[in-house]
Design a protein around this motif. Sequence first.
Motif, short mmCIF file in Angstrom:
data_model
loop_
_atom_site.label_atom_id
_atom_site.label_comp_id
_atom_site.label_asym_id
_atom_site.label_seq_id
_atom_site.Cartn_x
_atom_site.Cartn_y
_atom_site.Cartn_z
N ARG A 51 21.02 4.02 -77.52
CA ARG A 51 21.93 3.66 -78.59
C ARG A 51 21.27 3.98 -79.92
O ARG A 51 20.08 3.78 -80.11
CB ARG A 51 22.26 2.17 -78.51
N TYR A 55 25.34 -1.31 -83.76
CA TYR A 55 26.74 -0.93 -83.61
C TYR A 55 27.56 -2.16 -83.25
O TYR A 55 27.11 -3.03 -82.51
CB TYR A 55 26.85 0.14 -82.52
N THR A 56 28.75 -2.23 -83.76
CA THR A 56 29.61 -3.39 -83.56
C THR A 56 29.98 -3.59 -82.09
O THR A 56 29.97 -4.71 -81.59
CB THR A 56 30.91 -3.22 -84.38
N PHE A 57 30.31 -2.52 -81.39
CA PHE A 57 30.77 -2.62 -80.01
C PHE A 57 29.58 -2.52 -79.06
O PHE A 57 29.42 -1.56 -78.34
CB PHE A 57 31.79 -1.51 -79.71
N ARG A 58 28.77 -3.55 -79.08
CA ARG A 58 27.54 -3.55 -78.31
C ARG A 58 27.77 -4.26 -76.97
O ARG A 58 28.10 -5.43 -76.93
CB ARG A 58 26.46 -4.28 -79.10
N TRP A 64 29.04 -1.13 -69.67
CA TRP A 64 29.65 0.15 -70.07
C TRP A 64 29.83 1.05 -68.85
O TRP A 64 30.83 1.74 -68.73
CB TRP A 64 28.77 0.87 -71.09
N ILE A 102 40.05 5.60 -76.99
CA ILE A 102 39.46 4.41 -77.63
C ILE A 102 38.09 4.11 -77.02
O ILE A 102 37.13 3.81 -77.73
CB ILE A 102 40.41 3.20 -77.49
N LEU A 103 38.00 4.20 -75.71
CA LEU A 103 36.73 3.97 -75.01
C LEU A 103 35.64 4.93 -75.51
O LEU A 103 34.52 4.51 -75.79
CB LEU A 103 36.93 4.15 -73.51
N PHE A 105 35.57 6.47 -78.40
CA PHE A 105 35.22 6.13 -79.78
C PHE A 105 34.17 5.03 -79.79
O PHE A 105 33.20 5.08 -80.54
CB PHE A 105 36.47 5.68 -80.56
N MET A 106 34.36 4.03 -78.92
CA MET A 106 33.40 2.93 -78.84
C MET A 106 32.07 3.38 -78.20
O MET A 106 31.04 2.75 -78.40
CB MET A 106 34.01 1.77 -78.05
N TRP A 107 32.09 4.47 -77.46
CA TRP A 107 30.92 5.00 -76.75
C TRP A 107 30.13 5.97 -77.65
O TRP A 107 29.07 6.46 -77.25
CB TRP A 107 31.41 5.67 -75.48
N SER A 115 31.30 12.29 -76.68
CA SER A 115 32.40 11.43 -77.09
C SER A 115 33.38 12.16 -77.99
O SER A 115 34.60 12.02 -77.85
CB SER A 115 31.87 10.19 -77.81
#
Length: 139
Positions: A51, A55-58, A64, A102-103, A105-107, A115
């Motif tokens: 990573r 990051y917000t989506f941790r 994952w 969306i997945l 984007f979060m990845w 991504s």
Amino acid sequence: MSSTPSTTPRSTHSGWAAGGTMFAGVLMVVSGVFGILEGIVAVANDEVYQRFGDYTFRFDLTAWGWIHIIVGVLVLGAGAAILKGSEAGRIAGIVLTCLYVILHFMWLPYQPLWSIIAIGIGVFVIWALCTDVPHKTKP
């Protein structure tokens, strides 16, 4: 020769959109397989993905991985249904591809280049599936 129009309904589908739908189905099958493989790698070995920054989506990489496996299986199934010509598969394909975009984007922090490519593929798939809408003829 008669000048009366044919009573056979003509398709108003665009050739590009119809071909795009078939290609979208193939892309969904391939993307589903890649998602499954991505997930297996994340579950099996947490050290493969790194990573970048905070990051917000941790999530834990194992979480994952399972998310990728589940979404990959669903996208693969919807892609196969699209290739069989299923209307329900087309609708599921639109919904699942939105989730797929969306997945990814979060990845982004874990695999930025892939991504971005996956998001681009997803946008094409959504366009193709939304453009080639079957028109029902009135009896």
